[in-house]
Design a protein around this motif. Sequence first.
Motif, PDB file in Angstrom:
ATOM      1  N   VAL A  87       0.851  -1.023  -0.071  1.00  0.00           N
ATOM      2  CA  VAL A  87      -0.045  -0.127   0.047  1.00  0.00           C
ATOM      3  C   VAL A  87       0.866   1.359   0.156  1.00  0.00           C
ATOM      4  CG1 VAL A  87      -1.811   1.344   1.281  1.00  0.00           C
ATOM      5  CG2 VAL A  87      -1.758  -1.309   1.181  1.00  0.00           C
ATOM      6  N   ILE A  88       0.938   1.975  -0.970  1.00  0.00           N
ATOM      7  CA  ILE A  88       1.568   3.214  -1.032  1.00  0.00           C
ATOM      8  C   ILE A  88       1.062   4.188  -0.211  1.00  0.00           C
ATOM      9  CG2 ILE A  88       2.150   5.164  -2.563  1.00  0.00           C
ATOM     10  CD1 ILE A  88       1.986   3.218  -5.015  1.00  0.00           C
ATOM     11  N   CYS A  89      -0.255   4.631  -0.095  1.00  0.00           N
ATOM     12  CA  CYS A  89      -0.817   5.624   0.940  1.00  0.00           C
ATOM     13  C   CYS A  89      -2.264   5.384   1.073  1.00  0.00           C
ATOM     14  CB  CYS A  89      -0.629   6.980   0.052  1.00  0.00           C
ATOM     15  SG  CYS A  89      -1.115   7.364  -1.304  1.00  0.00           S
ATOM     16  N   HIS A  90      -2.868   6.031   2.026  1.00  0.00           N
ATOM     17  CA  HIS A  90      -4.132   6.194   2.375  1.00  0.00           C
ATOM     18  C   HIS A  90      -5.115   4.930   2.704  1.00  0.00           C
ATOM     19  CE1 HIS A  90      -3.907   9.675  -0.325  1.00  0.00           C
ATOM     20  NE2 HIS A  90      -3.442   9.897   0.569  1.00  0.00           N
ATOM     21  N   GLY A  91      -4.048   3.849   3.245  1.00  0.00           N
ATOM     22  CA  GLY A  91      -4.764   2.655   3.659  1.00  0.00           C
ATOM     23  C   GLY A  91      -5.718   2.747   4.916  1.00  0.00           C
ATOM     24  N   ILE A  92      -6.742   2.012   4.819  1.00  0.00           N
ATOM     25  CA  ILE A  92      -7.757   2.313   5.724  1.00  0.00           C
ATOM     26  C   ILE A  92      -7.546   1.238   7.048  1.00  0.00           C
ATOM     27  CG2 ILE A  92     -10.225   2.285   6.503  1.00  0.00           C
ATOM     28  CD1 ILE A  92     -10.794   3.037   3.348  1.00  0.00           C
ATOM     29  N   PRO A  93      -7.474   1.698   8.212  1.00  0.00           N
ATOM     30  CA  PRO A  93      -7.385   0.757   9.368  1.00  0.00           C
ATOM     31  C   PRO A  93      -8.504  -0.232   9.450  1.00  0.00           C
ATOM     32  CG  PRO A  93      -6.853   2.877  10.086  1.00  0.00           C
ATOM     33  CD  PRO A  93      -7.308   3.036   8.738  1.00  0.00           C
ATOM     34  N   ASP A  94      -8.308  -1.680   9.358  1.00  0.00           N
ATOM     35  CA  ASP A  94      -9.218  -2.668   9.518  1.00  0.00           C
ATOM     36  C   ASP A  94      -8.812  -3.698  10.254  1.00  0.00           C
ATOM     37  OD1 ASP A  94      -7.339  -3.955   7.941  1.00  0.00           O
ATOM     38  OD2 ASP A  94      -8.651  -3.479   5.914  1.00  0.00           O
ATOM     39  N   SER A  95      -9.271  -4.837   9.919  1.00  0.00           N
ATOM     40  CA  SER A  95      -8.844  -6.129  10.838  1.00  0.00           C
ATOM     41  C   SER A  95      -7.764  -6.951  10.279  1.00  0.00           C
ATOM     42  CB  SER A  95     -10.555  -7.205  10.547  1.00  0.00           C
ATOM     43  OG  SER A  95     -10.744  -7.428   9.046  1.00  0.00           O
ATOM     44  N   THR A  96      -6.765  -6.198   9.198  1.00  0.00           N
ATOM     45  CA  THR A  96      -5.930  -7.117   8.886  1.00  0.00           C
ATOM     46  C   THR A  96      -4.975  -7.009   9.814  1.00  0.00           C
ATOM     47  OG1 THR A  96      -6.304  -6.108   6.640  1.00  0.00           O
ATOM     48  CG2 THR A  96      -3.942  -6.776   6.986  1.00  0.00           C
ATOM     49  N   VAL A  97      -4.356  -8.495  10.181  1.00  0.00           N
ATOM     50  CA  VAL A  97      -3.453  -8.674  11.286  1.00  0.00           C
ATOM     51  C   VAL A  97      -2.056  -8.477  10.763  1.00  0.00           C
ATOM     52  CG1 VAL A  97      -2.636 -10.173  13.042  1.00  0.00           C
ATOM     53  CG2 VAL A  97      -5.185  -9.952  12.440  1.00  0.00           C
ATOM     54  N   MET A  98      -1.100  -7.842  11.345  1.00  0.00           N
ATOM     55  CA  MET A  98       0.105  -7.789  10.983  1.00  0.00           C
ATOM     56  C   MET A  98       1.024  -8.831  11.340  1.00  0.00           C
ATOM     57  SD  MET A  98       0.770  -3.511  11.739  1.00  0.00           S
ATOM     58  CE  MET A  98       0.069  -3.592  13.293  1.00  0.00           C
ATOM     59  N   GLN A  99       2.027  -9.302  10.544  1.00  0.00           N
ATOM     60  CA  GLN A  99       2.924 -10.544  10.940  1.00  0.00           C
ATOM     61  C   GLN A  99       4.174 -10.119  10.573  1.00  0.00           C
ATOM     62  OE1 GLN A  99       0.892 -13.157   7.930  1.00  0.00           O
ATOM     63  NE2 GLN A  99       2.984 -13.500   7.094  1.00  0.00           N
TER      64      GLN A  99
END
Length: 295
Positions: A120-132
């Motif tokens: 994602v370059i920019c403007h990503g919307i916070p959501d349920s995606t889990v970081m790893q």
Amino acid sequence: MTVEQHWIRPEGRAELVPGTIGPRRSVPATIERPEYVDKDEAVSDTGPFVQSADVIARVREASRIAALALEAAGEAAKPGVTTDHIDAVVHDVLLQNGAYPSTLGYLGFQKSCCTSLNEVICHGIPDSTVMQEGDILNVDVTAFIHGVHGDTNGTFLIGDVHPRAQELVDCARDAMHRGIRAARPGREVNVIGRVIEKFVARQGMESVRDYTGHGVAEGFHNGLVIPHYDSAPMFDDVITENMTFTIEPMVVLGSQAWEQWDDGWTVVTKDRSFSAQFEHTMLITPEGPELLTVT
């Protein structure tokens, strides 16, 4: 996607897809809101490029609060954490300091910061995606208080990352600082982009052209454009004492060609190569740039 780009993606991490977006977070009525909240137009996205002493003092405070929230976001960015949790951390720090999250209700955006993960370059919307482990996360925070905005972002390593991902993040940070050092009174703003683009190219990467830095004060984006590439003779505004603006290069490992998700905000690389970004709001003084988004 090239073989090299595939290698840096964490094992088991597929290309990103939109997650579930949680409820919008509330803000006490006692906290002042920008005029554009939940409107179709941001009337305040305009204004003078050169600021008064009073406006500068207020931007300094807004910038300090934004920096505090970004610092807290970085501390919270760990494997197993969702990007929506990062939004909650940013939201809480801003409110605790009496500031409104500038992105919340801005032209339809419903979260308190932007979280841009991996491609994602920019403007990503916070959501349920889990970081790893092995991800990289950019968090973009803007604070509104006393009628002005302060804007900053940074890219954080989620656990141990591939060496090339580390190089990407280092390149984006260094590119920003080189651009900042180039922002001297009397120069055209396109000089900033020339310095950034040449440096990034020497690292075998690309500086995204279609998204830029901007003037910031009473307007979230006041019309001053700060390119991150050699745009001359375009963008020839002369850097002047008491300007306040951002420098925020987006650097990609592959091609800067991009596409946008159906949410109307999230911008990703077409080849799904990783992207990193850093940003400061600064004040132009007679001696050069002074960083305002610091704690």
